[in-house]
Design an enzyme around this catalytic site. Structure first.
Site, PDB file in Angstrom:
ATOM      1  N   LYS A  79       0.837  -1.202   0.000  1.00 43.48           N
ATOM      2  CA  LYS A  79       0.000   0.000   0.000  1.00 43.48           C
ATOM      3  C   LYS A  79       0.873   1.254   0.000  1.00 43.48           C
ATOM      4  O   LYS A  79       1.909   1.311   0.675  1.00 43.48           O
ATOM      5  CB  LYS A  79      -0.913  -0.010   1.236  1.00 43.48           C
ATOM      6  CG  LYS A  79      -1.940   1.115   1.271  1.00 43.48           C
ATOM      7  CD  LYS A  79      -2.877   0.971   2.472  1.00 43.48           C
ATOM      8  CE  LYS A  79      -3.890   2.106   2.544  1.00 43.48           C
ATOM      9  NZ  LYS A  79      -4.842   1.963   3.655  1.00 43.48           N
ATOM     10  N   SER A 159      -9.819   2.446   2.749  1.00 46.24           N
ATOM     11  CA  SER A 159      -8.879   3.125   1.880  1.00 46.24           C
ATOM     12  C   SER A 159      -7.927   2.190   1.149  1.00 46.24           C
ATOM     13  O   SER A 159      -7.262   2.592   0.195  1.00 46.24           O
ATOM     14  CB  SER A 159      -8.063   4.112   2.720  1.00 46.24           C
ATOM     15  OG  SER A 159      -7.254   3.425   3.663  1.00 46.24           O
ATOM     16  N   SER A 183     -10.467   0.108   7.047  1.00 44.66           N
ATOM     17  CA  SER A 183      -9.848   0.216   5.717  1.00 44.66           C
ATOM     18  C   SER A 183      -9.144  -1.041   5.226  1.00 44.66           C
ATOM     19  O   SER A 183      -8.673  -1.069   4.094  1.00 44.66           O
ATOM     20  CB  SER A 183      -8.858   1.386   5.689  1.00 44.66           C
ATOM     21  OG  SER A 183      -9.551   2.611   5.709  1.00 44.66           O
TER      22      SER A 183
END
Length: 495
Positions: A79, A159, A183
């Site tokens: 990420k 997210s 998330s």
């Protein structure tokens, strides 16, 4: 072997150790898939040269004859929130354009020390603020799943939307995510994968761009519960560089996956039965409850009375901490700086830089956070939210003290929704976190397991919440649920 990218971590580990496949072959296959999947918007920074270098090093370790860590040679997506030395990292924001960290986050360092391979950086909502991966400077990440007979692009959740999309589409074997209010778990549920948010303090936050420091926690996003157990073992551990990192031994999480949950007590919280919840979510929850009962667990109705205040408390605390953390992005220290006109001073430079560098959602949360921390409102909002947080934590402590081993809830209030559906209504977007934020407020471990499909063929997930520091027990319960659910569906390839 052509479908190497579809392997799980456990399968890849066994093939790598047996010498039936090399890390370079695995890595090249995944890189080819990632390059061909531009339509998903999952990968945003390429690190293919580094990946091949890491894969060759992993192969040398594997051929050295010694026992290698389980993650050795496994290709991952990282990420964009994790700082990785020499590789661009923007946290999905324009304000960090051009930033190349000169240091490595502890989580990625732990993974690389075990021989894991980084394919590239993955898309995400800007500064991890979002539930649909639509606030990213890179553009939307797209869910590889589609509704039956409908080509409408769907959100992969947020997210960690890029991570979820990449794992679900088999672009990588697994990915790192972060979870501040759901998330990891919400995108995992939307894409039919497993997402684990560990106990706060289990994984170091050092080198992960901060959103809300008392809530953020890194975790694995994988194709199975076994993979989550393997990857968590590599990611976590005590880190003196993070003052909130727990100095606790790391168990062999995979060894704890017996699948035997006879005698375990599973709590079903009545407050999670939300008004207007789709019938399919209700049915899935009831089916999951029956699966755990059939596996030998005792089902008990429980009450978490302060649940109704969790979402408002979260959306006071998280923006307040974001306002404080994002103050450092000022056009001086790193990243984007606005072009200044003659006569502009330092105040204008700050204002223009932040106005240009931050997206609308980040600006919204910074303004809310600054407001609730301001003189005259601090006690009315922020301090009150902190007191509510304490009550929410106490609810869980009471339930666990009464003998409950894990709590079963839905992971999300719906299946994945179309991109653009909630962009004009922040409150509707925030409601996606209704089942997940309590776990962050209380600092508990939580996992989303894919458990079925809705009428339109989209995956739905169930959430299990565990006792603090007992991820092994939580993973074992999730393993039993996963086995009973038998979820093997994959999205049809359209990208």
């Amino acid at each position: 072997m052509t479908d190497l990218n579809t392997l799980t971590i456990a399968e890849a580990r066994d093939l790598l150790r047996a010498g039936k496949v090399t890390s370079v072959e695995l890595t090249q296959t995944c890189l080819k898939q990632a390059t061909a999947a531009q339509a998903l918007g999952a990968f945003v920074h390429d690190s293919s040269d580094l990946a091949i270098e890491q894969a060759k090093a992993a192969d040398a370790r594997l051929q050295g004859g010694e026992e290698t860590p389980a993650m050795c040679g496994v290709p991952l997506g990282i990420k964009d929130l994790f700082c990785t030395r020499g590789v661009p990292g923007q946290a999905g924001s324009r304000i960090l354009e051009g930033f190349r960290p000169e240091y490595e986050s502890t989580v990625t360092r732990n993974l690389f020390d075990d021989g894991a391979v980084m394919l590239g950086k993955l898309n995400m909502d800007e500064f991890a603020m979002g539930s649909s991966n639509e606030t990213s400077v890179y553009g939307n990440a797209v869910n590889p799943w589609r509704r039956s007979g409908d080509d409408t692009p769907l959100t992969p959740g947020g997210s960690s939307g890029g991570s979820a999309s990449a794992v679900a589409a088999d672009l990588c074997l697994a990915a790192t995510g972060t979870d501040t209010g759901g998330s990891i778990r919400q995108p995992a549920a939307f894409t039919g994968i497993t997402g684990l948010k560990p106990t706060y303090g289990r994984c170091s936050r050092w080198g992960i761009v901060a959103f809300a420091s008392s809530l953020d926690q890194a975790g694995p996003m994988t194709k199975s519960v076994r993979d989550a157990a393997i990857m968590l073992g590599a990611m976590c551990g005590h880190d003196p560089k993070d003052s909130t990192s727990a100095d606790l031994p790391v168990p062999d999480f995979e060894a704890l996956l017996t699948g035997d949950i006879r005698g375990k007590v599973i709590g079903i919280p009545r407050e999670y039965r939300m008004e207007g919840m789709p019938a399919e979510i209700e049915t899935l929850w009831a089916d999951g409850t029956a699966m755990l009962r059939d596996a030998g667990a005792e089902i008990r109705d429980i009450s978490l009375p302060h649940t109704r205040y969790a979402l408002p408390a979260y959306y006071v605390i998280a923006p307040a901490e974001a306002s404080s953390n994002l103050a450092r992005y000022d056009g001086v220290r790193y990243g984007h700086r606005a072009h200044l006109e003659q006569g502009d001073g330092i105040t204008e430079m700050y204002e223009k830089t932040r106005a240009e560098g931050f997206g609308d959602e980040v600006k919204r949360r910074v303004m809310v956070g600054t407001y609730v921390l301001s003189a005259g409102f601090y006690d009315a909002y922020y301090n009150r939210a902190r007191k509510v947080r304490t009550l929410i934590k106490r609810d869980f402590e009471q339930v666990f003290a009464d003998g409950v081993d894990a709590i079963l809830t839905p992971a999300t209030p719906s299946a994945a929704f179309p991109l653009g559906m909630h962009t004009d209504d922040p409150v509707q977007m925030y409601l996606n976190d209704v089942f997940t934020v309590t776990v962050n407020l209380a600092g508990l471990p939580g996992i989303s397991v894919p458990a079925g499909l809705d009428a339109q063929g989209l995956p739905l997930g169930l959430q299990l919440i565990g006792r603090p520091w007992e991820e092994g027990d939580l993973l074992n319960t999730a393993h039993a649920l996963e086995r009973a659910a038998g979820f093997v569906a994959k999205p049809d390839k359209w990208w």
